[in-house]
Design a protein around this motif. Structure first.
Motif, short mmCIF file in Angstrom:
data_model
loop_
_atom_site.label_atom_id
_atom_site.label_comp_id
_atom_site.label_asym_id
_atom_site.label_seq_id
_atom_site.Cartn_x
_atom_site.Cartn_y
_atom_site.Cartn_z
N SER A 280 -8.32 5.44 -0.49
CA SER A 280 -7.86 4.09 -0.17
C SER A 280 -7.90 3.88 1.34
O SER A 280 -7.75 4.83 2.12
CB SER A 280 -6.45 3.85 -0.70
OG SER A 280 -5.55 4.81 -0.18
N ILE B 261 -6.54 -3.72 0.43
CA ILE B 261 -6.80 -2.28 0.38
C ILE B 261 -8.15 -2.03 -0.30
O ILE B 261 -8.36 -2.49 -1.42
CB ILE B 261 -5.68 -1.55 -0.37
CG1 ILE B 261 -4.34 -1.74 0.35
CG2 ILE B 261 -6.01 -0.07 -0.49
CD1 ILE B 261 -3.15 -1.12 -0.36
N THR C 209 -3.70 8.64 0.88
CA THR C 209 -4.94 7.86 0.75
C THR C 209 -6.03 8.59 -0.03
O THR C 209 -7.13 8.05 -0.19
CB THR C 209 -5.51 7.51 2.14
OG1 THR C 209 -5.80 8.73 2.84
CG2 THR C 209 -4.52 6.67 2.95
#
Lengths: 112, 119
Positions: free
Chosen positions: A25, A2, A74
């Motif tokens: 992310s 990631i 994210t």
């Protein structure tokens, strides 16, 4: 792995004014247990990092309540409601949802 | 009060080896996962390795897998990082950190020990 991407790279803030740092992310940080293991750390020059926020929005004991973490999936944000002189340094986001643990590149905060 | 004290850093030649130690106090050492994080001078943070409380589970960054070994001696409240085949890219401050009761809760950090790989 990631990838964690922070913006901005640096920020000059006026004392007493708010500041925010973004972290994105490359894939969702929602764990299979439903939690989001996103942490924020602060590092002053010459010092080890210090944890501020864990599990997205939980402040570590002793961390001033002017620091808050938010976000989902994210996209995440660290907010400082009123910047103080001691808040200068570099801020890092970190994901602990899966190995390898990965950090953002850091955001340097200085006083204008 | 939780204290983590790293030692063992220093200057080492490329392809050399080094063992870092981290002596812990102020908490029940065997209960907690421990982690090494490194930081090259002037650069950002990089997770290196983690080990579960009783040492049954270990995890490594790809950059050190096969060269570094994390271990712990719970009878001595000590965490180790054995580093082999060192390269210039391993030059960094190495921090020992304690993970709390949930993932990402790195609630205590040592002051770090500097490893310099150079000929």
């Amino acid at each position: 792995d990631i990838v964690m991407t922070q913006t901005p790279l640096s920020s000059a803030v006026t004392l007493g004014q708010p500041a925010s740092i973004s972290c994105r992310s490359s894939q969702s940080l929602v764990h299979s247990d439903g939690n989001t293991y996103l942490s924020w750390l602060h590092q002053r020059p010459g010092q080890p990092p210090r944890l501020l926020i864990y599990k997205l929005s939980n402040r570590l004991s002793g961390v001033p309540d002017r620091f808050s973490g938010s976000g989902a999936g994210t996209d995440f944000t660290l907010r400082i409601s009123r910047v103080e002189a001691e808040d200068v340094g570099v801020y890092y986001c970190m994901q602990a949802t899966q190995f390898p643990l990965t950090f953002g590149g850091g955001t340097k905060v200085e006083i204008k | 009060e939780v204290q983590l004290l790293e030692s063992g850093g220093g200057l080492v030649h490329p392809e050399g080896s080094l063992r870092l130690s981290c002596v812990a106090s102020g908490f029940s050492f065997s209960t907690y996962t421990m982690t090494w994080v490194r930081q090259a001078p002037g650069k950002g943070l990089e997770w290196v390795s983690s080990i579960s409380g009783w040492g049954y589970n270990t995890y490594y960054a790809d950059s050190v897998k096969g060269r570094f070994t994390i271990s712990r001696d719970n009878s001595k409240n000590t965490l180790f990082l054995h580093m082999n085949s060192l390269t210039a890219e391993d030059t960094a401050f190495y921090y020992c950190t304690k993970r709390g009761d949930t993932y990402g809760l790195f609630d205590s950090w040592g002051q770090g020990t500097l490893v310099t790989v150079s000929s």
